[in-house]
Design a protein around this motif. Structure first.
Motif, PDB file in Angstrom:
ATOM      1  N   UNK A   1       0.832  -1.203   0.000  1.00  0.00           N
ATOM      2  CA  UNK A   1       0.000   0.000   0.000  1.00  0.00           C
ATOM      3  C   UNK A   1       0.866   1.252   0.000  1.00  0.00           C
ATOM      4  N   UNK A   2       1.890   1.280   0.841  1.00  0.00           N
ATOM      5  CA  UNK A   2       2.739   2.474   0.909  1.00  0.00           C
ATOM      6  C   UNK A   2       3.494   2.729  -0.395  1.00  0.00           C
ATOM      7  N   UNK A   3       3.745   1.682  -1.168  1.00  0.00           N
ATOM      8  CA  UNK A   3       4.477   1.870  -2.425  1.00  0.00           C
ATOM      9  C   UNK A   3       3.565   2.116  -3.616  1.00  0.00           C
ATOM     10  N   UNK A   4       2.293   1.677  -3.521  1.00  0.00           N
ATOM     11  CA  UNK A   4       1.391   1.795  -4.665  1.00  0.00           C
ATOM     12  C   UNK A   4       0.398   2.944  -4.520  1.00  0.00           C
ATOM     13  N   UNK A   5      -0.150   3.148  -3.338  1.00  0.00           N
ATOM     14  CA  UNK A   5      -1.142   4.212  -3.129  1.00  0.00           C
ATOM     15  C   UNK A   5      -0.423   5.468  -2.648  1.00  0.00           C
ATOM     16  N   UNK A   6       0.043   6.243  -3.594  1.00  0.00           N
ATOM     17  CA  UNK A   6       0.837   7.434  -3.266  1.00  0.00           C
ATOM     18  C   UNK A   6      -0.055   8.675  -3.240  1.00  0.00           C
ATOM     19  N   UNK A   7       0.306   9.671  -2.432  1.00  0.00           N
ATOM     20  CA  UNK A   7      -0.526  10.880  -2.343  1.00  0.00           C
ATOM     21  C   UNK A   7      -0.466  11.703  -3.627  1.00  0.00           C
ATOM     22  N   UNK A   8      -1.601  12.266  -3.997  1.00  0.00           N
ATOM     23  CA  UNK A   8      -1.724  13.169  -5.133  1.00  0.00           C
ATOM     24  C   UNK A   8      -2.534  14.377  -4.662  1.00  0.00           C
TER      25      UNK A   8
END
Length: 862
Positions: free
Chosen positions: A254-261
């Protein structure tokens, strides 16, 4: 590796020592899980934490500054706090500060100055005054959390950090109230010894969470074990390590794929989120988890509450479900078997009134709705502000999520959604279900920082001193000053706000916390006492923040800026994203609203309302694509649509009712009118073809015609009487008009006299207001007189002018006439009241009594 050596010394005196490599973990005491420990207080030692704790001890006891760096959630604050509060000699006193984006240099200096004592200047420095420092024999350690958070000024500096640089360069600063001085700009960090907290490796994570989850499965940890022993879950104990490894992999993915935008600025994850998964699992009773399917169902639910609930669209949520499904397949368990229905929800509120609330799977949507409705009815009976909620599935899901967060230690929530989505109302209901007090500030025109601090202080004292569980509900619409969020950030991060309490309140806190510290076997130092108080606050207060995250709007930009400035809003909160209402929710709300309208066939109207709302939402998407402009359709818009429809229905019904009544009244008058008006009607009916219905009507009309012929003479006589009456009324009206004009003229004169009388009264009142203070002073002087004073005045041969004036006034009041005596000019006479007035002084007691009883109100004018 071991070495032996000999230290040179006197003959026959030898000291042998051994040098050996020792593992870090060998030097630490073995970890034992205490059954009554709170989840947030669990510290499982790892090689990294033992290393850092040892190095901290070495540096601090040798008076060396330390700068600890590392990613969020690596245990920096926990390791340092544990060392400062529990594992340092008594001569070291610790104080805690938390920086935020709005922390100023003045606030930092004031906070540190408030902890110091005034010192006596050394004899060899007689010119030095106002020197401050810790108490004699003590050393102060200031722990500053989030050091890099203060905002940059115009020229790129951070004023609080510049102040600390000056302190470390020169050993202090000057009092701003006495003298100012330019700040010193050399780099602050050159004074520090660095301790770098690296991202926790997989081995350390596995050790920590395997220990925690294993203790829960063995029945040694969990909320149920506080009251009675738990048998544990021996059938699934072998799943401990695989489940921990899978959770760590899910977190890493999750930390590597769901990044903030910009549209997903809250997609920031840290180890606190990983810890919340296991914290949620510990709320369940392990004895009721019978097999791997139930264990994976609980694991799936807690992952959803921590990670899935913050996802903003269906695409991200589907990706998350597939991720967890892939790990379930490794255990050869089908996803449909783990999740036979959606949504999977757990809660502890399904048995109202139970002493021990069990955190269990909710299998019946109907029963859950009945239970929540009972809670809502109970809430409305207690509170004046009623809740009027429509309990569709989406709303009940959010109630379960908020309830889960509130019952956790350090449970705080950040509810993200548009206006009208029910965030505040659902929070109030969830707080009532948890038997918590729900507090929300009441904004007013003059509400400012003073009122805000008073409200926050009141809440913190309730939570810290009285151990009352409280939900602090706060919305972004209540942010009149960004400093409000700075205080919220401090409460979330440390449970304390700098410089909030007065000295009396600090003494009250210290005295109340002393028994708790003594029970724990700790020294009752002020640092330990205040730390115990903040622990009570953090365990009893639950902050729920309601914010609007719309990214393209100014609100969304403010939201992103606040997350950057106040990171605890994300790091210390469980996030719940409120999606657009589904069709089921729209139908439920429309059904509730329209069914309250009497005599309305609501079934056909419900789908129309749903269609209108959804079609406008689709048009907003097209509007954005074609014109690049945003238009939002929110649940509040839907509620306004239903409300306007209800109002219009009521108005149209009232119009129809009025028209109906007017028609009925007209028909009644026609039926009671002169016979001539019925002749055309009779002719009309007689000219129609004779059907059975018309035949009966013609007979009725003919009968009415005969009756009217009988009463015709009476009607003509009544018409004559009416004419005479109208003429008499005209005459009476003329007389009444003349009388009215006369009365109006008299009224004008009376008003003029009343105005003059009021002016005289106002003038008299003004004089009275000026005289009353003099009267009060005279009465006060009169009370101080005694018989001796009167006798002394009577004996005067040549009294002073003041005494003669007083006697003259008394004589006038008593109505005693003066004596005529020769004046200063020859042949003139003047009034002399002294000789007649001396007669009043013959009996001093009676004289004073008469003055006391003198009627001061009803005296005639003189």
């Amino acid at each position: 590796m071991q070495e032996w050596g000999e230290i040179p010394g006197p003959p026959l005196c030898h000291l042998w020592f051994q040098v050996a490599w020792v593992k870090w973990m060998d030097s630490s005491a073995s970890f034992t899980m205490m059954p009554d420990i709170s989840y947030c207080d669990i510290i499982v030692p790892t090689m990294d934490t033992v290393q850092m704790s040892y190095l901290l001890d070495m540096l601090l006891t040798n008076h060396k500054p330390v700068l600890c760096i590392g990613p969020t959630g690596t245990g920096k604050t926990l390791t340092i706090s544990n060392k400062l509060l529990k594992n340092l000699p008594l001569e070291y006193v610790s104080h805690f500060l938390t920086f935020s984006a709005r922390t100023s240099a003045n606030q930092t200096q004031d906070l540190i100055d408030s902890k110091l004592d005034k010192r006596q200047a050394p004899s060899f420095l007689p010119g030095r005054k106002g020197v401050f420092g810790p108490p004699l024999g003590r050393n102060f350690i200031f722990f500053i959390d989030d050091l890099n958070m203060p905002a940059l000024e115009t020229y790129g500096a951070q004023p609080p950090i510049e102040l600390l640089r000056q302190w470390m360069d020169h050993g202090g600063w000057y009092d701003r109230k006495i003298i100012g001085r330019n700040v010193i700009t050399p780099r602050l960090t050159r004074h520090f010894n660095y301790l770098s907290f690296a991202e926790m490796d997989g081995v350390s994570k596995k050790r920590i969470f395997s220990t925690i989850l294993g203790s829960w499965m063995d029945g040694f940890l969990g909320e149920k074990s506080y009251w009675e022993p738990v048998s544990g879950a021996p059938n699934i104990a072998h799943f401990t390590d695989p489940l921990v490894e899978a959770t760590i992999k899910v977190y890493s993915t999750i930390t590597s794929q769901l990044l903030p935008t910009p549209a997903k600025s809250h997609y920031t994850f840290n180890l606190r989120d990983l810890s919340k998964v296991f914290q949620g699992m510990l709320m369940a009773d392990p004895a009721k988890v019978e097999d791997e399917v139930q264990l994976l169902r609980l694991w799936y639910h807690e992952n959803c509450r921590v990670f899935r609930d913050r996802l903003v669209n269906e695409e991200d949520r589907s990706w998350f479900d597939k991720l967890l499904e892939s790990y379930m397949e490794q255990w050869e368990v089908a996803f449909e078997e783990v999740c036979p229905f959606q949504p999977i929800l757990y809660g502890d509120f399904m048995s109202p009134g139970s002493d021990v609330k069990s955190y269990e799977l909710i299998t019946s949507e109907k029963k859950m709705m009945q239970v929540i409705e009972e809670y809502m009815e109970d809430y409305n009976q207690i509170n004046t502000a009623k809740l009027r909620l429509v309990l569709f599935m989406d709303a009940m899901s959010h109630i379960c999520r908020i309830s889960r967060t509130l019952r956790q230690a350090l449970g705080n929530a950040l509810l993200l959604g548009v206006g009208g989505s029910g965030r505040s109302s659902l929070t109030r209901l969830a707080s009532h279900m948890a038997e918590y007090e729900c507090f929300q500030i009441e904004l007013s025109k003059n509400y400012g920082m003073t009122e805000w601090r008073d409200d926050v202080k009141k809440v913190l004292l309730k939570a810290g001193l009285h151990s009352l569980p409280i939900t602090f509900l706060f919305s972004d619409t209540q942010i009149k000053n960004e400093s409000f969020l700075e205080d919220i950030n401090n409460v979330l991060n440390s449970g304390d706000i700098p410089n909030l309490y007065t000295l009396d309140e600090q003494d009250q806190i210290v005295n109340t916390m002393r028994p708790y510290i003594q029970e724990q076997g700790l020294q009752p130092t002020k640092a330990n006492l205040m730390a115990a108080y903040t622990r009570h606050i953090r365990s009893n207060i639950h902050v729920v923040l309601c914010m609007r995250p719309r990214s393209p709007s100014p609100i969304g930009e403010a939201f992103r800026a606040r997350l950057r400035q106040f990171p605890s809003l994300v790091n210390c909160c469980t996030i719940d994203w409120f999606n657009e209402w589904p069709a089921e929710a729209l139908e439920s709300v429309a059904t509730t609203f329209l069914n309250e309208i009497p005599e309305l066939e609501a079934s056909s109207k419900i789908q129309v309302c749903v269609y209108i709302h959804q079609s406008v939402a689709k048009k907003c998407v097209e509007y954005l694509a074609e014109l690049a402009r945003h238009n939002y359709v929110t649940p509040k818009s839907y509620l306004e649509l239903l409300n306007i429809f209800s109002i219009l229905i009521g108005q149209k019904k009232q119009e129809l009712k009025t028209a109906k009544n007017r028609m009925k009244s007209g028909l009644d008058k026609v039926a009671q009118g002169p016979a001539l008006s019925l002749v055309p009607i009779t002719s009309y009916f007689l000219s129609l073809p004779l059907t059975p219905q018309l035949l009966r009507t013609s007979e009725d009309v003919a009968k009415m015609q005969e009756e009217l012929e009988v009463v015709r003479p009476l009607l003509e006589e009544a018409a004559k009487d009416t004419t005479l009456t109208m003429e008499q009324i005209k005459m009476d009206t003329t007389i009444a008009e003349e009388t009215r004009n006369s009365v109006q003229a008299e009224e004008i004169k009376a008003n003029e006299k009343a105005r003059k009388a009021q002016a005289i009264a106002d003038d008299a009142q003004k004089d009275l207001d000026e005289a009353l203070p003099a009267l009060d002073a005279a009465l006060a002087s009169l009370r101080n007189l005694n018989k001796n004073d009167v006798t002394e005045v009577r004996a005067m041969q040549r009294p002073p002018p003041g005494v003669k004036l007083v006697i003259e006034a008394v004589c006038i009041m008593k109505g005693i006439k003066p004596k005529k005596v020769p004046g200063e000019k020859p042949g003139t006479k003047v009034d002399d009241y002294w000789e007649p007035g001396k007669g009043l002084l013959q009996d001093p007691g009676r004289f004073l009594e008469n003055l006391f009883k003198f009627d001061k109100v009803s005296r005639p004018a003189t």
